[in-house]
Design a protein around this motif. Structure first.
Motif, PDB file in Angstrom:
ATOM      1  N   VAL A 121      -4.167 -12.239 -38.211  1.00  0.00           N
ATOM      2  CA  VAL A 121      -4.224 -13.570 -37.590  1.00  0.00           C
ATOM      3  C   VAL A 121      -3.902 -14.614 -38.646  1.00  0.00           C
ATOM      4  CG1 VAL A 121      -5.643 -15.242 -36.359  1.00  0.00           C
ATOM      5  CG2 VAL A 121      -5.948 -12.798 -35.922  1.00  0.00           C
ATOM      6  N   TYR A 122      -2.987 -15.508 -38.294  1.00  0.00           N
ATOM      7  CA  TYR A 122      -2.555 -16.566 -39.225  1.00  0.00           C
ATOM      8  C   TYR A 122      -2.778 -17.944 -38.622  1.00  0.00           C
ATOM      9  CZ  TYR A 122      -0.185 -12.973 -41.978  1.00  0.00           C
ATOM     10  OH  TYR A 122       0.088 -11.881 -42.749  1.00  0.00           O
ATOM     11  N   LYS A 123      -2.814 -18.931 -39.507  1.00  0.00           N
ATOM     12  CA  LYS A 123      -2.821 -20.333 -39.106  1.00  0.00           C
ATOM     13  C   LYS A 123      -1.463 -20.912 -39.474  1.00  0.00           C
ATOM     14  CE  LYS A 123      -6.649 -22.555 -39.365  1.00  0.00           C
ATOM     15  NZ  LYS A 123      -7.872 -23.295 -39.812  1.00  0.00           N
ATOM     16  N   LEU A 124      -0.815 -21.584 -38.520  1.00  0.00           N
ATOM     17  CA  LEU A 124       0.521 -22.135 -38.727  1.00  0.00           C
ATOM     18  C   LEU A 124       0.450 -23.585 -39.199  1.00  0.00           C
ATOM     19  CD1 LEU A 124       2.319 -20.722 -35.548  1.00  0.00           C
ATOM     20  CD2 LEU A 124       1.879 -19.601 -37.748  1.00  0.00           C
ATOM     21  N   HIS A 125       1.486 -23.991 -39.945  1.00  0.00           N
ATOM     22  CA  HIS A 125       1.492 -25.332 -40.524  1.00  0.00           C
ATOM     23  C   HIS A 125       2.796 -26.062 -40.215  1.00  0.00           C
ATOM     24  CE1 HIS A 125      -2.159 -24.152 -42.553  1.00  0.00           C
ATOM     25  NE2 HIS A 125      -1.554 -23.106 -43.036  1.00  0.00           N
ATOM     26  N   GLN A 126       2.738 -27.378 -40.357  1.00  0.00           N
ATOM     27  CA  GLN A 126       3.875 -28.223 -39.985  1.00  0.00           C
ATOM     28  C   GLN A 126       5.111 -27.964 -40.839  1.00  0.00           C
ATOM     29  OE1 GLN A 126       2.837 -32.360 -39.724  1.00  0.00           O
ATOM     30  NE2 GLN A 126       4.898 -33.022 -39.153  1.00  0.00           N
ATOM     31  N   ASP A 127       4.911 -27.502 -42.076  1.00  0.00           N
ATOM     32  CA  ASP A 127       6.062 -27.229 -42.937  1.00  0.00           C
ATOM     33  C   ASP A 127       6.717 -25.874 -42.642  1.00  0.00           C
ATOM     34  OD1 ASP A 127       4.230 -25.430 -43.940  1.00  0.00           O
ATOM     35  OD2 ASP A 127       4.195 -26.247 -45.979  1.00  0.00           O
ATOM     36  N   GLY A 128       6.240 -25.198 -41.603  1.00  0.00           N
ATOM     37  CA  GLY A 128       6.812 -23.917 -41.222  1.00  0.00           C
ATOM     38  C   GLY A 128       6.151 -22.708 -41.868  1.00  0.00           C
ATOM     39  N   SER A 129       5.189 -22.945 -42.738  1.00  0.00           N
ATOM     40  CA  SER A 129       4.496 -21.844 -43.418  1.00  0.00           C
ATOM     41  C   SER A 129       3.313 -21.345 -42.582  1.00  0.00           C
ATOM     42  CB  SER A 129       4.003 -22.302 -44.790  1.00  0.00           C
ATOM     43  OG  SER A 129       3.006 -23.307 -44.649  1.00  0.00           O
ATOM     44  N   LYS A 130       2.721 -20.254 -43.035  1.00  0.00           N
ATOM     45  CA  LYS A 130       1.518 -19.720 -42.384  1.00  0.00           C
ATOM     46  C   LYS A 130       0.568 -19.204 -43.451  1.00  0.00           C
ATOM     47  CE  LYS A 130       3.294 -14.998 -41.466  1.00  0.00           C
ATOM     48  NZ  LYS A 130       4.595 -15.090 -42.181  1.00  0.00           N
ATOM     49  N   THR A 131      -0.716 -19.303 -43.168  1.00  0.00           N
ATOM     50  CA  THR A 131      -1.744 -18.797 -44.069  1.00  0.00           C
ATOM     51  C   THR A 131      -2.729 -17.959 -43.266  1.00  0.00           C
ATOM     52  OG1 THR A 131      -3.007 -20.849 -43.763  1.00  0.00           O
ATOM     53  CG2 THR A 131      -1.586 -20.707 -45.714  1.00  0.00           C
ATOM     54  N   PRO A 132      -3.331 -16.942 -43.876  1.00  0.00           N
ATOM     55  CA  PRO A 132      -4.300 -16.127 -43.131  1.00  0.00           C
ATOM     56  C   PRO A 132      -5.441 -16.981 -42.580  1.00  0.00           C
ATOM     57  CG  PRO A 132      -3.695 -15.059 -45.178  1.00  0.00           C
ATOM     58  CD  PRO A 132      -3.118 -16.433 -45.242  1.00  0.00           C
ATOM     59  N   ALA A 133      -5.802 -16.739 -41.333  1.00  0.00           N
ATOM     60  CA  ALA A 133      -6.910 -17.471 -40.714  1.00  0.00           C
ATOM     61  C   ALA A 133      -8.227 -16.899 -41.205  1.00  0.00           C
ATOM     62  CB  ALA A 133      -6.820 -17.368 -39.199  1.00  0.00           C
ATOM     63  N   GLN A 134      -9.209 -17.741 -41.259  1.00  0.00           N
ATOM     64  CA  GLN A 134     -10.541 -17.316 -41.717  1.00  0.00           C
ATOM     65  C   GLN A 134     -11.363 -16.793 -40.544  1.00  0.00           C
ATOM     66  OE1 GLN A 134     -11.190 -17.290 -45.013  1.00  0.00           O
ATOM     67  NE2 GLN A 134      -9.080 -17.989 -45.231  1.00  0.00           N
TER      68      GLN A 134
END
Length: 407
Positions: free
Chosen positions: A394-407
């Motif tokens: 599961v990831y969290k998406l960002h406005q710059d097009g990147s993604k980071t793992p969701a907590q």
């Protein structure tokens, strides 16, 4: 034993794969099809049709063609680009290392536009072109009818993106994946909703297509099994531009969480229009929404959207040389299907190296029986051709097009 085409021209039966493999010609017994497939190849190799053998058989060719089937045009062509990047990167790396069994690989692109009818036409063209190894298709609704043709005609297919369980439930011999199933992805999404988000009023929306509705149904089923019954379960029409009525209904029902099963074009518009109309809820989607175009459509409304997607294999240390080689070509190595596509080529070619063969049936037997090293790690298959372990996070998406793992 003989076939005459529409113009009365004689053609030997073994040049018409559908003649001897179709349900109308010979029974659907896969062992019989396997035997007939081998007989046809032997006849070609022995020179029975010497004038055409070079075009149909790859046994003595200097290059081995790998078909790449997916959307090169249409609204989800970006996902096809991801698949292409991964496949071509793998082919480049393998060729630089000396190729496979004395042969260089050649990628051949076929555009199905993520349309089931076009996918059938593409699959038939691949068969007629004599290509016996395919990475694709991408959209589940295209992959399933194409898989019917490939398995019947003796073509090995590995999809790097199609997640619908119904594809492999048919018991194909020659169909595999390098990505997890909707059932696993949907379950992961539902677990995150239940254990991390803990919303009060959930809406599950889908795009009425095999991929999107399948995922939405998997999420809905898991939520209901844990006493969180969605307030809404509805479909939207792909290609729609105005979601005012849907958003009004979401607001009226006091929805605080929306799961969307489908692709990014529609979700992007739903996010943007929700923001414009003051509807605030947590949104979540599958890997079909994970790309930079979602942010281009939704703008700042994409910030914080949750999504399930294959692990970020571009971050693995073992893939850094591959990542740099992709970047050197001006391409993006971060898409969710880049390294699953790279791995699809590796699954095929690792089996070719181990067996010294290119025959699809022999490769399929080896793939099922062996744990294989790939860019997405060690992969092992069950009898249906599905991975034994999920590749999703599961990831969290960002406005710059990147993604980071969701907590």
């Amino acid at each position: 034993m003989f076939h005459f085409d529409a113009e009365g021209i004689f053609e030997p039966f073994f040049l018409k794969p559908k003649y001897f493999l179709s349900p109308q010609g010979i029974s659907n017994n896969k062992n019989l099809r396997h035997m007939m497939n081998k007989i046809a190849k032997k006849l070609m190799t022995l020179g029975t049709v010497a004038a055409l053998a070079g075009a149909v058989s790859v046994a003595n060719a200097e290059t081995l063609k790998i078909g790449l089937a997916g959307p090169a045009t249409g609204p989800v062509a970006q996902y096809g680009d991801m698949q292409k990047i991964g496949v071509m990167a793998a082919i480049d790396d393998i060729n630089k290392a000396g190729g496979i069994n004395g042969m260089q690989l050649e990628g051949v692109i076929y555009d199905d536009a993520c349309d089931p009818k076009q996918a059938v036409a593409v699959a038939n063209k691949i068969v007629n072109d004599g290509v016996q190894h395919v990475v694709g298709h991408l959209c589940s609704s295209s992959t399933e009818p194409a898989a019917d043709i490939y398995d019947e005609e003796g073509v090995l297919m590995i999809t790097a993106a199609s997640t619908s369980p119904t594809i492999t439930e048919k018991g194909f011999q020659l169909v595999f994946r390098t990505i997890g199933l909707d059932s696993l992805q949907g379950s992961l999404a539902a677990d995150h909703i239940l254990n991390s988000v803990k919303p009060q009023r959930v809406a599950v929306i889908h795009d009425k297509q095999q991929y999107g509705e399948g995922l939405a149904t998997a999420v809905k089923t898991k939520l209901e099994g844990n006493n969180l019954n969605p307030v809404m379960f509805e479909g939207v029409t792909p290609g729609d531009k105005d979601f005012s009525a849907l958003i009004a209904k979401l607001k009226k029902n006091n929805i605080d969480f929306v799961y969307y099963g489908g692709y990014h074009p529609e979700l992007g518009l739903i996010l943007r229009q929700s923001s414009e109309k003051g509807f605030k809820a947590q949104f979540m989607g599958p890997e079909g929404v994970v790309n930079s175009d979602l942010a281009k459509i939704a703008g700042k409304a994409v910030e914080g959207v949750l999504a399930t997607a294959p692990k970020s294999f571009d971050q693995n240390a073992v893939n850094q040389a591959r990542v740099e080689a992709i970047k050197a070509k001006g391409e993006d190595p971060t898409g969710p299907f880049v390294f699953t596509a790279y791995a699809a080529v590796e699954v095929m070619t690792n089996a070719m190296k181990a067996t010294g063969k290119t025959d699809p049936f022999e490769l399929a037997d080896h793939i099922r029986a062996t744990e294989l090293d790939t860019a997405i790690g060690k992969v092992k298959y069950n009898k249906q051709g599905d991975l034994t372990e999920s590749t999703f996070l599961v990831y969290k998406l960002h406005q710059d097009g990147s993604k980071t793992p969701a907590q």
